[in-house]
Design a protein around this motif. Structure first.
Motif, mmCIF file in Angstrom:
data_model
loop_
_atom_site.group_PDB
_atom_site.id
_atom_site.type_symbol
_atom_site.label_atom_id
_atom_site.label_comp_id
_atom_site.label_asym_id
_atom_site.label_seq_id
_atom_site.Cartn_x
_atom_site.Cartn_y
_atom_site.Cartn_z
ATOM 1 N N GLN A 187 -29.214 4.633 3.292
ATOM 2 C CA GLN A 187 -29.431 5.968 2.459
ATOM 3 C C GLN A 187 -30.193 7.043 3.335
ATOM 4 O O GLN A 187 -30.891 6.566 4.288
ATOM 5 C CB GLN A 187 -30.328 5.570 1.125
ATOM 6 C CG GLN A 187 -31.747 5.279 1.434
ATOM 7 C CD GLN A 187 -31.774 3.862 2.328
ATOM 8 O OE1 GLN A 187 -31.091 3.073 1.727
ATOM 9 N NE2 GLN A 187 -32.950 3.761 2.890
ATOM 10 N N VAL A 188 -30.329 8.085 2.961
ATOM 11 C CA VAL A 188 -30.829 9.220 3.500
ATOM 12 C C VAL A 188 -32.426 9.024 3.078
ATOM 13 O O VAL A 188 -32.836 9.030 1.856
ATOM 14 C CB VAL A 188 -30.378 10.476 3.077
ATOM 15 C CG1 VAL A 188 -31.196 11.816 3.653
ATOM 16 C CG2 VAL A 188 -29.014 10.665 3.349
ATOM 17 N N ILE A 193 -35.415 14.928 3.654
ATOM 18 C CA ILE A 193 -35.185 15.841 2.771
ATOM 19 C C ILE A 193 -36.091 16.827 2.384
ATOM 20 O O ILE A 193 -36.218 17.985 2.137
ATOM 21 C CB ILE A 193 -34.518 15.375 1.555
ATOM 22 C CG1 ILE A 193 -33.096 14.369 1.801
ATOM 23 C CG2 ILE A 193 -34.040 16.425 0.527
ATOM 24 C CD1 ILE A 193 -32.038 15.309 2.544
ATOM 25 N N LEU A 202 -29.112 18.303 7.081
ATOM 26 C CA LEU A 202 -29.442 17.187 7.624
ATOM 27 C C LEU A 202 -28.012 16.293 8.018
ATOM 28 O O LEU A 202 -27.101 16.314 7.251
ATOM 29 C CB LEU A 202 -30.061 16.201 6.562
ATOM 30 C CG LEU A 202 -30.576 14.841 7.352
ATOM 31 C CD1 LEU A 202 -31.906 14.567 6.696
ATOM 32 C CD2 LEU A 202 -29.494 13.631 6.799
ATOM 33 N N MET A 204 -26.540 12.771 9.473
ATOM 34 C CA MET A 204 -27.035 11.411 10.182
ATOM 35 C C MET A 204 -25.738 10.444 9.603
ATOM 36 O O MET A 204 -25.122 10.798 8.692
ATOM 37 C CB MET A 204 -28.114 10.877 9.411
ATOM 38 C CG MET A 204 -28.107 10.693 7.807
ATOM 39 S SD MET A 204 -29.413 9.966 7.247
ATOM 40 C CE MET A 204 -29.507 8.375 8.008
ATOM 41 N N VAL A 206 -24.602 7.361 7.639
ATOM 42 C CA VAL A 206 -25.036 6.453 6.330
ATOM 43 C C VAL A 206 -23.934 5.461 6.411
ATOM 44 O O VAL A 206 -22.869 5.555 6.403
ATOM 45 C CB VAL A 206 -24.986 7.491 5.204
ATOM 46 C CG1 VAL A 206 -25.491 6.699 3.922
ATOM 47 C CG2 VAL A 206 -25.932 8.546 5.427
ATOM 48 N N THR A 216 -22.760 11.977 7.805
ATOM 49 C CA THR A 216 -22.809 12.578 6.466
ATOM 50 C C THR A 216 -23.603 14.002 6.606
ATOM 51 O O THR A 216 -24.719 14.118 7.513
ATOM 52 C CB THR A 216 -23.449 11.860 5.539
ATOM 53 O OG1 THR A 216 -22.812 10.527 5.465
ATOM 54 C CG2 THR A 216 -23.826 12.287 4.288
ATOM 55 N N VAL A 218 -25.993 16.540 4.642
ATOM 56 C CA VAL A 218 -26.634 16.879 3.409
ATOM 57 C C VAL A 218 -27.086 18.479 3.567
ATOM 58 O O VAL A 218 -27.739 18.595 4.459
ATOM 59 C CB VAL A 218 -27.794 15.977 3.124
ATOM 60 C CG1 VAL A 218 -28.643 16.375 2.093
ATOM 61 C CG2 VAL A 218 -27.271 14.428 3.050
ATOM 62 N N THR A 228 -24.019 16.711 -0.624
ATOM 63 C CA THR A 228 -23.517 15.546 0.320
ATOM 64 C C THR A 228 -22.195 15.445 0.446
ATOM 65 O O THR A 228 -21.367 15.642 -0.456
ATOM 66 C CB THR A 228 -24.182 14.253 -0.153
ATOM 67 O OG1 THR A 228 -25.598 14.580 -0.138
ATOM 68 C CG2 THR A 228 -23.841 13.197 1.008
#
Length: 245
Positions: A187-188, A193, A202, A204, A206, A216, A218, A228
């Protein structure tokens, strides 16, 4: 004495010639790497959603000496289309993925960027060519120390590097226009955030450790609202820290 002097001068000349030859090889290999990135961007547009990379990102990839960020310092290894081990079970991502993550972050010249997972310092160096300031965190002491030294030696003066757990981010360095995470987590992390500016991005991977992961993006569209989207399937080393494995 004269013979000894001539021998020393000959050795110096030979060393300079070898260095020049190596530098020329690196330039060729780096240019070929950029062409590979361009070809990947075109052929994988359906997967990544990127029709091509910006000239700013391609220039950063073409100017950054990737071979100085890997243990072997080998141009043929550094600029090949593959990830490279950097020790402690970590890797430096393949050039296309580095370029893709950088492109997705949409870094502007006045931006402050957070990177989680300094590794060798290569991604931070790429971001430093695009942003006003880069703050980067590495949890593995040996890598953090080596990366900080490399970045300092290469005069990346707009990079601040520290040892720590990246899950909590770096509030004192933010808020951030972009965040790039170079290890996979299910998870982020909410703190990242929170430290992202409205309008910021963002990027990254996931997903599960060594399993299905998706690169992903965000976007923070309001103080308490994000969107997202999954961009492409990837495989990254797992996130290490208080919330990682």
């Amino acid at each position: 004495m004269k013979t000894m002097l001539l021998l020393v001068l000959s050795m110096v000349a030979a060393a300079r010639g070898a260095t020049a030859q190596e530098d020329a090889q690196c330039v060729r290999e780096r240019a070929a790497m950029v062409e590979t990135i361009k070809n990947y961007a075109r052929s994988r547009a359906v997967v990544s959603g990127q029709q091509g990379f910006s000239e700013r990102v391609l220039d950063a990839m073409g100017q950054t000496k990737r071979h100085l960020f890997i243990p072997e310092r080998s141009c043929s290894i550094a600029y090949a289309d593959m990830p490279v081990p950097i020790g402690r079970g970590q890797t430096i991502s393949q050039p296309f993925i580095v370029a893709l993550m950088t492109e997705l972050a949409e870094v502007a010249p006045d931006h402050v960027v957070l990177e989680i997972g300094t590794g060798s310092g290569y991604q931070a160096a790429i971001l430093a060519r695009l942003a006003r300031r880069v703050c980067t965190i590495e949890i593995i002491p040996a890598l953090a120390e080596a990366a900080a030294k490399t970045l300092k030696d290469l005069a990346y003066d707009n990079v601040s590097a520290r040892l720590g757990d990246g899950y909590a981010g770096w509030p004192e360095c933010g808020p951030f226009d972009a965040v790039v995470v170079t290890a996979a987590l299910g998870q982020v992390p909410p703190p990242l955030i929170e430290q992202l500016k409205v309008g910021g991005r963002l990027v990254m991977p996931v997903g599960a450790d060594y399993g299905t992961q998706h690169l992903t993006v965000v976007e923070k569209i309001a103080p308490d609202k994000t969107t997202t989207r999954a961009v492409a399937p990837v495989r990254f080393v797992p996130f290490t820290g208080s919330q990682g494995r």
